[in-house]
Design a protein around this motif. Structure first.
Motif, short mmCIF file in Angstrom:
data_model
loop_
_atom_site.label_atom_id
_atom_site.label_comp_id
_atom_site.label_asym_id
_atom_site.label_seq_id
_atom_site.Cartn_x
_atom_site.Cartn_y
_atom_site.Cartn_z
N TYR A 230 0.83 -1.20 0.00
CA TYR A 230 0.00 0.00 0.00
C TYR A 230 0.87 1.26 0.00
CZ TYR A 230 -3.28 3.58 1.52
OH TYR A 230 -4.02 4.73 1.60
N TYR A 233 2.33 1.58 -3.36
CA TYR A 233 1.28 2.07 -4.27
C TYR A 233 1.11 3.58 -4.15
CZ TYR A 233 -3.47 3.12 -5.85
OH TYR A 233 -4.56 3.70 -6.45
N ARG A 234 1.03 4.07 -2.92
CA ARG A 234 0.79 5.50 -2.71
C ARG A 234 1.99 6.35 -3.14
NH1 ARG A 234 -4.16 7.42 -1.92
NH2 ARG A 234 -3.17 9.21 -0.90
N LEU A 238 0.79 5.05 -7.70
CA LEU A 238 -0.27 6.04 -7.93
C LEU A 238 0.25 7.28 -8.65
CD1 LEU A 238 -3.23 6.76 -7.58
CD2 LEU A 238 -2.69 7.65 -5.30
#
Length: 257
Positions: A230, A233-234, A238
């Motif tokens: 996560y 991803y951030r 992203l």
């Protein structure tokens, strides 16, 4: 193709750096099971073109080979997309049959052809979801592909594929459920779960012998991998997604202008 490169490549390159960064301190530990850390620069260079399999070179992360297959898939789709997206069903059927035949005629190692049934099953599912094919035709084609896959791939590969296909076929998810969240971080998880979860599990075997505790370590490794995925991803994936959308939107505006 440009959108794919902008979307996929930055996290992939970051994952290469991440793997090297994780592997190096890991070899400094007295509990390390591997040899001394060193970088094979030729091997590293091959990663940038997804060419390791063609030179009998290993991958820094054992899952990276699937990205090489995916890259070939995008190249192939770039060539045959007008046929795949044809409004004439017989053309769509003929191109899928041709792809399927190539699976059994072209045996070259490291090329996409062996794996085409996976992609064909996904394309048929796309036709079903978009109602380009009637349900009867989709069902017949899916059963044919599934039968061929039973005799072509290992049982693990077969059941993993069918399980994923069934989820995509029947699952109707909202925008904020667990599956949607897992889908968002799935690429990041794919990129780093081996160096994260694998390291945790391998390190734990030096201290834990109880089967119960080993199962607990597996869950700990899983949740740690999800948590770091996560963050990955951030921080990396992203921004790459947003950048790809921005550049594609800008290019479209320039073309329209």
């Amino acid at each position: 193709m440009l959108k794919r490169i902008l979307r996929i490549e930055p996290p992939y390159l970051a994952a290469i750096i991440f793997v090297i960064g994780v592997n190096y301190p890991g070899t400094l530990s007295p509990y390390s099971k591997g040899g001394d850390f060193h970088i094979n620069y030729f091997n590293l260079l091959l990663h940038f073109g997804y060419l390791n399999s063609f030179f009998n070179q290993g991958w820094l992360n054992p899952v990276f080979w699937t990205l090489a297959i995916e890259f070939q898939f995008y190249l192939l789709m770039g060539l045959i997309y007008p046929l795949i997206n044809s409004k004439k069903k017989y053309i769509q059927v003929l191109i899928l049959i041709s792809l399927l035949i190539s699976t059994y005629l072209i045996k070259a190692s490291g090329l996409i052809f062996h794996f085409l049934p996976y992609f064909i099953l996904g394309i048929i599912l796309f036709y079903r979801k978009t109602k380009q094919w009637p349900a009867v035709l989709c069902t017949f084609a899916e059963l044919l592909i599934i039968t061929l896959m039973w005799y072509t791939f290992s049982r693990v590969e077969f059941f993993a594929t069918i399980f994923t296909w069934l989820i995509l076929l029947f699952l109707k998810s909202s925008k904020k459920d667990l599956f949607t969240w897992l889908g968002k971080i799935s690429y990041s998880f794919y990129l780093i779960h081996v160096p994260v979860g694998g390291k945790i599990i391998n390190f734990s075997v030096n201290f834990i012998e109880s089967s119960g505790f080993r199962i607990a370590v597996i869950f700990f490794a899983l949740f740690t991998s999800l948590f770091l995925s996560y963050i990955f991803y951030r921080l990396i994936e992203l921004p790459a997604i947003n950048l790809s959308h921005l550049i594609i939107k800008k290019n479209k505006s320039n073309l329209n202008g």
